[in-house]
Scaffold this motif. Structure first.
Motif, PDB file in Angstrom:
ATOM      1  N   PHE A   1       3.013  33.531 -50.906  1.00 56.30           N
ATOM      2  CA  PHE A   1       4.272  32.940 -51.357  1.00 56.30           C
ATOM      3  C   PHE A   1       4.088  32.502 -52.811  1.00 56.30           C
ATOM      4  O   PHE A   1       3.137  31.781 -53.126  1.00 56.30           O
ATOM      5  CB  PHE A   1       4.647  31.719 -50.507  1.00 56.30           C
ATOM      6  CG  PHE A   1       5.265  32.045 -49.171  1.00 56.30           C
ATOM      7  CD1 PHE A   1       5.437  33.352 -48.729  1.00 56.30           C
ATOM      8  CD2 PHE A   1       5.682  31.009 -48.342  1.00 56.30           C
ATOM      9  CE1 PHE A   1       6.017  33.632 -47.494  1.00 56.30           C
ATOM     10  CE2 PHE A   1       6.268  31.272 -47.103  1.00 56.30           C
ATOM     11  CZ  PHE A   1       6.439  32.585 -46.676  1.00 56.30           C
ATOM     12  N   LEU A   2       4.996  32.900 -53.680  1.00 58.39           N
ATOM     13  CA  LEU A   2       4.940  32.544 -55.093  1.00 58.39           C
ATOM     14  C   LEU A   2       6.140  31.660 -55.427  1.00 58.39           C
ATOM     15  O   LEU A   2       7.283  32.015 -55.112  1.00 58.39           O
ATOM     16  CB  LEU A   2       4.964  33.801 -55.972  1.00 58.39           C
ATOM     17  CG  LEU A   2       3.652  34.589 -56.131  1.00 58.39           C
ATOM     18  CD1 LEU A   2       3.152  35.110 -54.795  1.00 58.39           C
ATOM     19  CD2 LEU A   2       3.831  35.741 -57.108  1.00 58.39           C
ATOM     20  N   PHE A   3       5.882  30.525 -56.040  1.00 57.79           N
ATOM     21  CA  PHE A   3       6.923  29.528 -56.271  1.00 57.79           C
ATOM     22  C   PHE A   3       7.173  29.257 -57.751  1.00 57.79           C
ATOM     23  O   PHE A   3       6.228  29.070 -58.520  1.00 57.79           O
ATOM     24  CB  PHE A   3       6.525  28.189 -55.633  1.00 57.79           C
ATOM     25  CG  PHE A   3       6.313  28.239 -54.149  1.00 57.79           C
ATOM     26  CD1 PHE A   3       7.347  27.913 -53.273  1.00 57.79           C
ATOM     27  CD2 PHE A   3       5.081  28.602 -53.619  1.00 57.79           C
ATOM     28  CE1 PHE A   3       7.148  27.939 -51.899  1.00 57.79           C
ATOM     29  CE2 PHE A   3       4.872  28.645 -52.243  1.00 57.79           C
ATOM     30  CZ  PHE A   3       5.905  28.310 -51.376  1.00 57.79           C
ATOM     31  N   ASP A   4       8.439  29.214 -58.108  1.00 59.95           N
ATOM     32  CA  ASP A   4       8.818  28.639 -59.390  1.00 59.95           C
ATOM     33  C   ASP A   4       8.593  27.124 -59.269  1.00 59.95           C
ATOM     34  O   ASP A   4       8.452  26.608 -58.158  1.00 59.95           O
ATOM     35  CB  ASP A   4      10.285  28.968 -59.676  1.00 59.95           C
ATOM     36  CG  ASP A   4      10.776  28.369 -60.982  1.00 59.95           C
ATOM     37  OD1 ASP A   4       9.977  28.302 -61.936  1.00 59.95           O
ATOM     38  OD2 ASP A   4      11.951  27.977 -61.045  1.00 59.95           O
ATOM     39  N   LEU A   5       8.579  26.423 -60.381  1.00 59.38           N
ATOM     40  CA  LEU A   5       8.357  24.965 -60.348  1.00 59.38           C
ATOM     41  C   LEU A   5       9.671  24.182 -60.429  1.00 59.38           C
ATOM     42  O   LEU A   5      10.058  23.508 -59.484  1.00 59.38           O
ATOM     43  CB  LEU A   5       7.429  24.558 -61.492  1.00 59.38           C
ATOM     44  CG  LEU A   5       7.098  23.065 -61.596  1.00 59.38           C
ATOM     45  CD1 LEU A   5       6.352  22.574 -60.370  1.00 59.38           C
ATOM     46  CD2 LEU A   5       6.289  22.781 -62.863  1.00 59.38           C
ATOM     47  N   ASP A   6      10.351  24.333 -61.555  1.00 56.04           N
ATOM     48  CA  ASP A   6      11.585  23.571 -61.761  1.00 56.04           C
ATOM     49  C   ASP A   6      12.682  24.015 -60.802  1.00 56.04           C
ATOM     50  O   ASP A   6      13.014  25.195 -60.727  1.00 56.04           O
ATOM     51  CB  ASP A   6      12.086  23.761 -63.200  1.00 56.04           C
ATOM     52  CG  ASP A   6      11.201  23.048 -64.206  1.00 56.04           C
ATOM     53  OD1 ASP A   6      10.323  22.307 -63.775  1.00 56.04           O
ATOM     54  OD2 ASP A   6      11.405  23.248 -65.418  1.00 56.04           O
ATOM     55  N   GLY A   7      13.221  23.054 -60.061  1.00 55.43           N
ATOM     56  CA  GLY A   7      14.309  23.352 -59.144  1.00 55.43           C
ATOM     57  C   GLY A   7      13.859  23.823 -57.778  1.00 55.43           C
ATOM     58  O   GLY A   7      14.669  23.970 -56.865  1.00 55.43           O
ATOM     59  N   VAL A   8      12.552  24.063 -57.634  1.00 53.70           N
ATOM     60  CA  VAL A   8      11.990  24.520 -56.353  1.00 53.70           C
ATOM     61  C   VAL A   8      11.036  23.465 -55.795  1.00 53.70           C
ATOM     62  O   VAL A   8      11.156  23.033 -54.650  1.00 53.70           O
ATOM     63  CB  VAL A   8      11.266  25.879 -56.520  1.00 53.70           C
ATOM     64  CG1 VAL A   8      10.593  26.301 -55.218  1.00 53.70           C
ATOM     65  CG2 VAL A   8      12.262  26.956 -56.972  1.00 53.70           C
ATOM     66  N   ILE A   9      10.067  23.055 -56.606  1.00 48.74           N
ATOM     67  CA  ILE A   9       9.085  22.037 -56.217  1.00 48.74           C
ATOM     68  C   ILE A   9       9.534  20.652 -56.700  1.00 48.74           C
ATOM     69  O   ILE A   9       9.459  19.661 -55.976  1.00 48.74           O
ATOM     70  CB  ILE A   9       7.691  22.356 -56.811  1.00 48.74           C
ATOM     71  CG1 ILE A   9       7.253  23.783 -56.432  1.00 48.74           C
ATOM     72  CG2 ILE A   9       6.667  21.318 -56.347  1.00 48.74           C
ATOM     73  CD1 ILE A   9       7.066  24.026 -54.963  1.00 48.74           C
ATOM     74  N   VAL A  10       9.970  20.598 -57.926  1.00 49.96           N
ATOM     75  CA  VAL A  10      10.500  19.368 -58.522  1.00 49.96           C
ATOM     76  C   VAL A  10      11.763  19.735 -59.292  1.00 49.96           C
ATOM     77  O   VAL A  10      12.024  20.915 -59.524  1.00 49.96           O
ATOM     78  CB  VAL A  10       9.500  18.699 -59.513  1.00 49.96           C
ATOM     79  CG1 VAL A  10       8.285  18.168 -58.789  1.00 49.96           C
ATOM     80  CG2 VAL A  10       9.101  19.685 -60.610  1.00 49.96           C
ATOM     81  N   ASP A  11      12.523  18.749 -59.689  1.00 53.50           N
ATOM     82  CA  ASP A  11      13.691  19.036 -60.518  1.00 53.50           C
ATOM     83  C   ASP A  11      13.505  18.355 -61.860  1.00 53.50           C
ATOM     84  O   ASP A  11      13.795  17.171 -62.014  1.00 53.50           O
ATOM     85  CB  ASP A  11      14.973  18.553 -59.837  1.00 53.50           C
ATOM     86  CG  ASP A  11      16.217  19.038 -60.567  1.00 53.50           C
ATOM     87  OD1 ASP A  11      16.051  19.745 -61.583  1.00 53.50           O
ATOM     88  OD2 ASP A  11      17.324  18.724 -60.133  1.00 53.50           O
ATOM     89  N   THR A  12      13.008  19.112 -62.827  1.00 50.09           N
ATOM     90  CA  THR A  12      12.822  18.552 -64.169  1.00 50.09           C
ATOM     91  C   THR A  12      13.969  18.951 -65.091  1.00 50.09           C
ATOM     92  O   THR A  12      13.931  18.659 -66.280  1.00 50.09           O
ATOM     93  CB  THR A  12      11.488  19.023 -64.798  1.00 50.09           C
ATOM     94  OG1 THR A  12      11.517  20.446 -64.910  1.00 50.09           O
ATOM     95  CG2 THR A  12      10.306  18.601 -63.947  1.00 50.09           C
ATOM     96  N   ALA A  13      14.981  19.619 -64.528  1.00 53.08           N
ATOM     97  CA  ALA A  13      16.112  20.075 -65.352  1.00 53.08           C
ATOM     98  C   ALA A  13      16.758  18.915 -66.105  1.00 53.08           C
ATOM     99  O   ALA A  13      17.149  19.057 -67.268  1.00 53.08           O
ATOM    100  CB  ALA A  13      17.141  20.778 -64.484  1.00 53.08           C
ATOM    101  N   ILE A  14      16.845  17.761 -65.464  1.00 52.60           N
ATOM    102  CA  ILE A  14      17.470  16.607 -66.102  1.00 52.60           C
ATOM    103  C   ILE A  14      16.671  16.152 -67.317  1.00 52.60           C
ATOM    104  O   ILE A  14      17.234  15.749 -68.342  1.00 52.60           O
ATOM    105  CB  ILE A  14      17.652  15.429 -65.098  1.00 52.60           C
ATOM    106  CG1 ILE A  14      18.453  14.289 -65.742  1.00 52.60           C
ATOM    107  CG2 ILE A  14      16.315  14.928 -64.564  1.00 52.60           C
ATOM    108  CD1 ILE A  14      19.860  14.659 -66.144  1.00 52.60           C
ATOM    109  N   TYR A  15      15.334  16.267 -67.240  1.00 55.14           N
ATOM    110  CA  TYR A  15      14.490  15.870 -68.369  1.00 55.14           C
ATOM    111  C   TYR A  15      14.621  16.874 -69.516  1.00 55.14           C
ATOM    112  O   TYR A  15      14.657  16.493 -70.686  1.00 55.14           O
ATOM    113  CB  TYR A  15      13.024  15.743 -67.935  1.00 55.14           C
ATOM    114  CG  TYR A  15      12.819  14.780 -66.795  1.00 55.14           C
ATOM    115  CD1 TYR A  15      13.337  13.489 -66.839  1.00 55.14           C
ATOM    116  CD2 TYR A  15      12.116  15.155 -65.652  1.00 55.14           C
ATOM    117  CE1 TYR A  15      13.156  12.601 -65.779  1.00 55.14           C
ATOM    118  CE2 TYR A  15      11.932  14.282 -64.594  1.00 55.14           C
ATOM    119  CZ  TYR A  15      12.455  13.008 -64.663  1.00 55.14           C
ATOM    120  OH  TYR A  15      12.274  12.134 -63.611  1.00 55.14           O
ATOM    121  N   HIS A  16      14.666  18.171 -69.154  1.00 54.09           N
ATOM    122  CA  HIS A  16      14.890  19.199 -70.180  1.00 54.09           C
ATOM    123  C   HIS A  16      16.233  18.952 -70.872  1.00 54.09           C
ATOM    124  O   HIS A  16      16.333  19.005 -72.094  1.00 54.09           O
ATOM    125  CB  HIS A  16      14.905  20.598 -69.547  1.00 54.09           C
ATOM    126  CG  HIS A  16      13.552  21.145 -69.259  1.00 54.09           C
ATOM    127  ND1 HIS A  16      12.634  21.427 -70.256  1.00 54.09           N
ATOM    128  CD2 HIS A  16      12.963  21.496 -68.093  1.00 54.09           C
ATOM    129  CE1 HIS A  16      11.528  21.909 -69.709  1.00 54.09           C
ATOM    130  NE2 HIS A  16      11.703  21.957 -68.398  1.00 54.09           N
TER     131      HIS A  16
END
Length: 219
Positions: free
Chosen positions: A7-22
């Motif tokens: 299983f291959l995972f993206d980070l932002d929006g999948v494991i954590v949501d750092t979109a707000i910080y970006h």
């Protein structure tokens, strides 16, 4: 039909949501340049590399800048972003992630992170999930951002599995396309109206079980 090994995972929006910080960091940058960006506009930047994001923002503001100035701005944005993410803890892990990873381990599946972010190792360290991955591919290990499949094909190579034996978990259009171009089965996490290229769509990892994913793949 191949069996699934990783299983291959993206980070932002999948494991954590750092979109707000970006968004907060990019908006601060835009404001200093004399214009504003909305949260809706920020959706365009999901899964896109830092320099590509900057180009999109500058175009939005009607600005053309030399490469040297652009590099300076990208560095400044990243410093602001790092100040924000350095405060992250395990509390920032999205709902259902810990439970899903527990199921992944019980199923003896390999795991890789596939993130274009050069800050991915820092974030994993802050949230205590570095050891959850057998391979970590971040922005320092790739030359092409999503939708190029490099971040996922390198993950498969590091795990020593074939692309056809991998499932990618993505929340961004560019990431879904990257997984598909890499020859992998892609689970889109988010809206079916947006992630149209995904093989299967769920709201989040919290709404999924490993057995469900493996069943969908075998069908």
């Amino acid at each position: 039909m191949s069996s699934i090994k990783a299983f291959l995972f993206d980070l932002d929006g999948v494991i954590v949501d750092t979109a707000i910080y970006h968004y907060q960091a990019w908006r601060r940058l835009a404001n200093e340049l004399g214009f504003d960006i909305s949260e809706e506009f920020n959706e365009q930047l999901k899964g896109v590399s830092r320099m590509e994001s900057l180009d999109i923002i500058l175009a939005h503001g009607g600005l053309t800048l030399p490469d040297e100035k652009k590099a300076e701005l990208a560095t400044q944005k990243n410093q602001w972003y790092l100040e924000l993410v350095s405060r992250m803890t395990s509390e920032d892990i999205l709902p259902g992630v810990a439970n899903f990873f527990s199921q992944v381990r019980k199923a003896n599946l390999l795991t890789a992170l596939g993130s274009v972010s050069k800050n991915a190792p820092l974030i994993l360290e802050r949230i205590g999930m570095t050891e959850a991955f057998d391979a970590i591919i971040d922005g320092t290990k790739i030359t092409k951002g999503k939708p190029d499949p490099e971040v996922f094909t390198k993950g498969a190579a590091e795990l020593e599995v074939a692309p056809a034996e991998c499932v990618v978990f993505e929340d961004a259009v560019a990431g879904v396309e990257a997984g598909k171009r890499g020859g992998m089965f892609v689970v889109g996490l988010g809206s079916p109206d947006v992630l149209t290229q995904a093989d299967f769509i769920a709201l989040s990892l919290d709404a999924l079980t490993v057995d469900e994913v493996l069943t969908r793949f075998s069908n």
